[in-house]
Design a protein around this motif. Structure first.
Motif, PDB file in Angstrom:
ATOM      1  N   ILE A 187     -13.487 -13.121  15.000  1.00 38.53           N
ATOM      2  CA  ILE A 187     -13.291 -11.685  14.834  1.00 38.53           C
ATOM      3  C   ILE A 187     -14.305 -10.954  15.692  1.00 38.53           C
ATOM      4  N   ASP A 188     -13.825 -10.014  16.485  1.00 38.19           N
ATOM      5  CA  ASP A 188     -14.661  -9.250  17.407  1.00 38.19           C
ATOM      6  C   ASP A 188     -15.915  -8.737  16.707  1.00 38.19           C
ATOM      7  N   ALA A 189     -17.056  -9.190  17.184  1.00 36.28           N
ATOM      8  CA  ALA A 189     -18.341  -8.780  16.604  1.00 36.28           C
ATOM      9  C   ALA A 189     -19.190  -8.020  17.612  1.00 36.28           C
TER      10      ALA A 189
ATOM     11  N   VAL B 237      -9.215  -8.951  18.300  1.00 37.43           N
ATOM     12  CA  VAL B 237      -9.933  -8.013  19.160  1.00 37.43           C
ATOM     13  C   VAL B 237      -9.750  -6.610  18.584  1.00 37.43           C
ATOM     14  N   ILE B 238     -10.865  -5.932  18.359  1.00 30.86           N
ATOM     15  CA  ILE B 238     -10.842  -4.664  17.629  1.00 30.86           C
ATOM     16  C   ILE B 238     -11.085  -3.468  18.541  1.00 30.86           C
ATOM     17  N   ASP B 239     -12.159  -3.491  19.311  1.00 25.76           N
ATOM     18  CA  ASP B 239     -12.544  -2.299  20.077  1.00 25.76           C
ATOM     19  C   ASP B 239     -11.909  -2.263  21.465  1.00 25.76           C
ATOM     20  N   THR B 240     -10.610  -2.524  21.546  1.00 26.45           N
ATOM     21  CA  THR B 240      -9.931  -2.472  22.839  1.00 26.45           C
ATOM     22  C   THR B 240      -9.979  -1.081  23.449  1.00 26.45           C
ATOM     23  N   HIS B 241     -10.090  -0.042  22.629  1.00 28.00           N
ATOM     24  CA  HIS B 241     -10.106   1.329  23.136  1.00 28.00           C
ATOM     25  C   HIS B 241     -11.424   1.672  23.816  1.00 28.00           C
ATOM     26  N   LEU B 242     -12.439   0.807  23.639  1.00 25.80           N
ATOM     27  CA  LEU B 242     -13.750   1.084  24.218  1.00 25.80           C
ATOM     28  C   LEU B 242     -14.183   0.041  25.244  1.00 25.80           C
TER      29      LEU B 242
END
Length: 235
Positions: free
Chosen positions: A20-22, A42-47
């Protein structure tokens, strides 16, 4: 080396490895050595899309928080892509009974967006708020949101952040600028949350719903039901 843990017998050989994206501070070594499926969330793809693409080469399956970025990953040659938005944990983010003493609540970073900072400073001058500049540990999120009549959200790149679900789980009215990334498949604008388009409309929405508590509480309750029914980490 995470695979080294298996070799040393520190952990049993897994059937699946999930990362999990850390953030940039941690990424396990040895993922390419596993003979079982390796998945990544992947969580923060917008950044930080390019950075996450460098990690994604190690994954057999990629779960993407923000749906619109699946197209970017597919264009880059990645396969086995799945949309999985974030949500709320009722035990951590659920409503705590008590008086809502803040007109507007906010927990997050002011530094990521100059526009968000400007709007929050305007809100701070005109309404009662929590300390918006303070860092709050996750254990205090539900306290702040449960004490807030309204929670302000500013989507930096039309993303759906954890704040959306956490604020609604605590029973506050979410007031947000326009979001994308599958928001219309998750929540209904005007039924579960309220949208603004600029600073003037943002202030107008806040003032209106502070002076119309029945409408505010009706929308907040509908948003809370939607999140707790369909968008928790256990569902």
């Amino acid at each position: 080396d995470v695979y080294g843990l298996v070799e040393r017998g520190a952990i049993p050989k897994p059937d699946l490895v999930l990362h999990i994206d850390a953030g940039p501070s941690f990424f396990p070594r040895g993922l390419e050595r596993f003979d079982c499926p390796v998945a990544g969330y992947v969580i923060d793809t917008h950044l930080k899309l390019k950075f996450l693409m460098q990690q994604a080469v190690f994954f057999d399956h990629i779960f993407v928080c923000h749906r619109d970025y699946i197209a970017d990953l597919r264009e880059a040659g990645f396969e086995n892509l799945h949309w999985m938005p974030v949500g709320a944990d009722p035990e951590i983010h659920g409503q705590i009974e008590g008086e809502r003493i803040y007109d507007v609540g906010f927990v997050g970073s002011l530094g990521q967006s100059a526009e968000r900072r400007r709007m929050l400073e305007t809100i701070e001058r005109r309404f009662s708020t929590n300390d918006i500049r303070r860092f709050y540990p996750k254990e205090q999120l539900s306290t702040i949101y449960s004490r807030s009549k309204i929670v302000f959200n500013y989507s930096i790149n039309r993303d759906i952040t954890m704040r959306v679900f956490e604020a609604l789980a605590a029973g506050a009215l979410l007031v947000s600028n326009p979001m994308a990334n599958g928001i219309d498949d998750i929540l209904t604008r005007g039924e579960h949350y309220v949208e603004y388009t600029d600073e003037a409309s943002m202030l107008a929405r806040i003032e209106y719903y502070l002076s119309h508590p029945i409408e505010r509480e009706r929308i907040a309750a509908a948003g809370q039901r939607a999140v707790l029914t369909r968008h928790t980490y256990g569902v």
